[in-house]
Design a protein around this motif. Structure first.
Motif, PDB file in Angstrom:
ATOM      1  N   TYR A 164      11.808   7.330  10.578  1.00 26.21           N
ATOM      2  CA  TYR A 164      11.032   7.586  11.652  1.00 26.21           C
ATOM      3  C   TYR A 164      12.086   8.660  13.196  1.00 26.21           C
ATOM      4  CZ  TYR A 164      10.108   5.435  16.551  1.00 26.21           C
ATOM      5  OH  TYR A 164       9.449   5.250  17.498  1.00 26.21           O
ATOM      6  N   VAL A 166      11.839  12.323  11.576  1.00 23.06           N
ATOM      7  CA  VAL A 166      10.550  12.525  11.141  1.00 23.06           C
ATOM      8  C   VAL A 166       9.237  12.141  12.192  1.00 23.06           C
ATOM      9  CG1 VAL A 166       9.605  13.421   9.532  1.00 23.06           C
ATOM     10  CG2 VAL A 166      11.545  13.023   8.868  1.00 23.06           C
ATOM     11  N   VAL A 167       9.438  10.928  12.385  1.00 25.93           N
ATOM     12  CA  VAL A 167       7.844  10.728  13.413  1.00 25.93           C
ATOM     13  C   VAL A 167       7.814  11.480  14.507  1.00 25.93           C
ATOM     14  CG1 VAL A 167       6.653   8.884  13.723  1.00 25.93           C
ATOM     15  CG2 VAL A 167       7.514   8.457  11.410  1.00 25.93           C
ATOM     16  N   LEU A 169      10.307  13.607  15.815  1.00 25.20           N
ATOM     17  CA  LEU A 169       9.657  15.031  15.783  1.00 25.20           C
ATOM     18  C   LEU A 169       8.389  16.005  15.329  1.00 25.20           C
ATOM     19  CD1 LEU A 169      13.077  15.777  13.247  1.00 25.20           C
ATOM     20  CD2 LEU A 169      12.640  16.421  16.613  1.00 25.20           C
ATOM     21  N   VAL A 170       7.794  15.174  14.524  1.00 25.10           N
ATOM     22  CA  VAL A 170       6.315  15.205  14.187  1.00 25.10           C
ATOM     23  C   VAL A 170       4.858  14.537  15.901  1.00 25.10           C
ATOM     24  CG1 VAL A 170       4.234  14.340  12.966  1.00 25.10           C
ATOM     25  CG2 VAL A 170       5.959  15.192  11.244  1.00 25.10           C
ATOM     26  N   VAL A 171       5.556  13.533  15.988  1.00 25.44           N
ATOM     27  CA  VAL A 171       4.705  13.467  16.995  1.00 25.44           C
ATOM     28  C   VAL A 171       5.322  14.398  18.932  1.00 25.44           C
ATOM     29  CG1 VAL A 171       4.708  12.155  19.267  1.00 25.44           C
ATOM     30  CG2 VAL A 171       4.814  11.474  17.156  1.00 25.44           C
ATOM     31  N   ALA A 173       6.478  17.336  18.150  1.00 26.40           N
ATOM     32  CA  ALA A 173       5.862  18.700  17.883  1.00 26.40           C
ATOM     33  C   ALA A 173       3.789  18.761  18.138  1.00 26.40           C
ATOM     34  CB  ALA A 173       6.134  18.848  16.458  1.00 26.40           C
ATOM     35  N   LEU A 174       3.767  17.645  17.593  1.00 29.21           N
ATOM     36  CA  LEU A 174       1.916  18.568  18.283  1.00 29.21           C
ATOM     37  C   LEU A 174       1.889  18.285  19.863  1.00 29.21           C
ATOM     38  CD1 LEU A 174       0.174  15.160  15.692  1.00 29.21           C
ATOM     39  CD2 LEU A 174       0.011  17.749  15.249  1.00 29.21           C
TER      40      LEU A 174
END
Length: 336
Positions: A164, A166-167, A169-171, A173-174
């Motif tokens: 989670y 990683v999830v 951080l990805v959100v 970053a976007l």
């Protein structure tokens, strides 16, 4: 220790999302919004109600509006296999936050300074009280406590926090990439012009109201997504989490400490303030009490305003530039 650091990093990422949205409001547009907790709550409750599974008990009225989207979409081949209902929940949170911000902004965005602040604070408290008192909608003071895990059938419970993270951080970053592109575009330059001198921007032919409303909606969308990320992290929410102190003051402190109007300040501010907030719980009493936490964060904000009014991030960059200015001539002389 690893589990604590992972949980700490998740909440730093979530609060960085909130601070990023507030930075769009205040840092780039000059909108004094102290109703962050309202969009925080809207995002968290919307995402939760969309996907929450009704409890296996006789208390059917508790979750009357449970969408059970997770179970419904799990039946679809690709969406169910990848748990893409999570993306639908984030989109739903963003949509509701945008709709509410559009209505609120149309009414209040012409207010300036303290008047806008008071209006947004009142609206945020109204949202919290609706979720607190309307049991048919949100289970009242009990809150929602059967929020499903993301990738529940794919990831083991022991690895959930790391996945989670990683999830989150990805959100983040976007959204950071989107905000970065916008603030460096002509649209972002107009926002900064409005922040510096609204009258001059209007005299230059810019539709100030429209740009401020767009910025208000964009910031609210980011905050709504942050609320959804918060709900899927804790998997249990209640109206007590969205008080002005916990849902607004902490986020404002992060922005002030990091430095408003800077792209990387949300991360720096969230890391420092949440580090103080969560780290103080390990101190012995009375240093580890909540009152000391509030005092520590408030004292930090006062010190930053006194000695680094632009925030810690710009101050660190100035120190770096001064160090490089001294080091480069020495390096050139050594090369010669």
């Amino acid at each position: 220790m690893l589990e604590f650091l992972t949980g700490f990093a998740i909440l730093v990422g979530v609060y960085s999302v909130f601070t990023l949205g507030l930075n769009v409001h205040w840092g780039y547009t000059g909108l004094f919004n102290i109703g962050v907790a309202g969009f925080f709550a809207l995002g968290a409750y919307t995402a939760s109600l969309l996907v929450i599974r009704p409890p296996q008990s006789d208390q059917v009225d508790d979750y009357l509006f449970a969408g059970d989207l997770a179970n419904r979409l799990d039946a679809l081949p690709v969406i169910g296999a990848l748990d893409l209902w999570f993306v639908v929940a984030l989109a739903g949170a963003a949509l509701v936050a945008a709709m509410v911000a559009l209505v609120i902004g149309t009414i209040t965005i012409r207010l300036r300074g303290d008047y806008l602040a008071i209006a947004t604070l009142g609206i945020a408290e109204s949202v919290r009280l609706v979720f607190l008192n309307e049991r048919w909608l949100s289970n009242g003071s009990k809150g929602l406590y059967t929020i499903p895990r993301v990738f529940d059938g794919i990831v083991s419970p022991q690895d959930y926090d790391r996945v989670y993270l990683v999830v989150v951080l990805v959100v983040f970053a976007l959204m950071f990439a989107v905000v970065r592109a916008l603030v460096h575009s002509p649209w972002g330059r107009v926002l900064r012009a409005i922040r510096e001198d609204e009258v001059t921007a209007e005299a230059s032919g810019k539709h100030v109201f429209r740009f401020k409303l767009q910025a208000f909606v964009l910031g609210a969308v980011i905050m709504g997504i942050g609320g959804a990320l918060y709900a899927f992290d804790l998997r249990a929410i209640s109206p007590s989490a969205f008080t002005p102190l916990l849902g607004t003051f902490i986020i404002w402190a992060m922005l002030v400490v990091g430095g408003s109007g800077r792209l990387y300040s949300p991360v720096v501010g969230a890391l420092i303030v949440w580090g103080i907030w969560s780290g103080s719980q390990f101190l012995p009493d009375p240093l580890g009490s909540p009152h000391v936490r509030y005092f520590s964060v408030g004292a930090l904000v006062v010190l930053v305003l006194m000695y680094a009014p632009d925030g810690i991030t710009p101050e660190v960059l100035r120190i770096r530039d001064r160090w490089l200015a001294r080091w480069r001539p020495r390096r050139v002389a050594a090369n010669e």
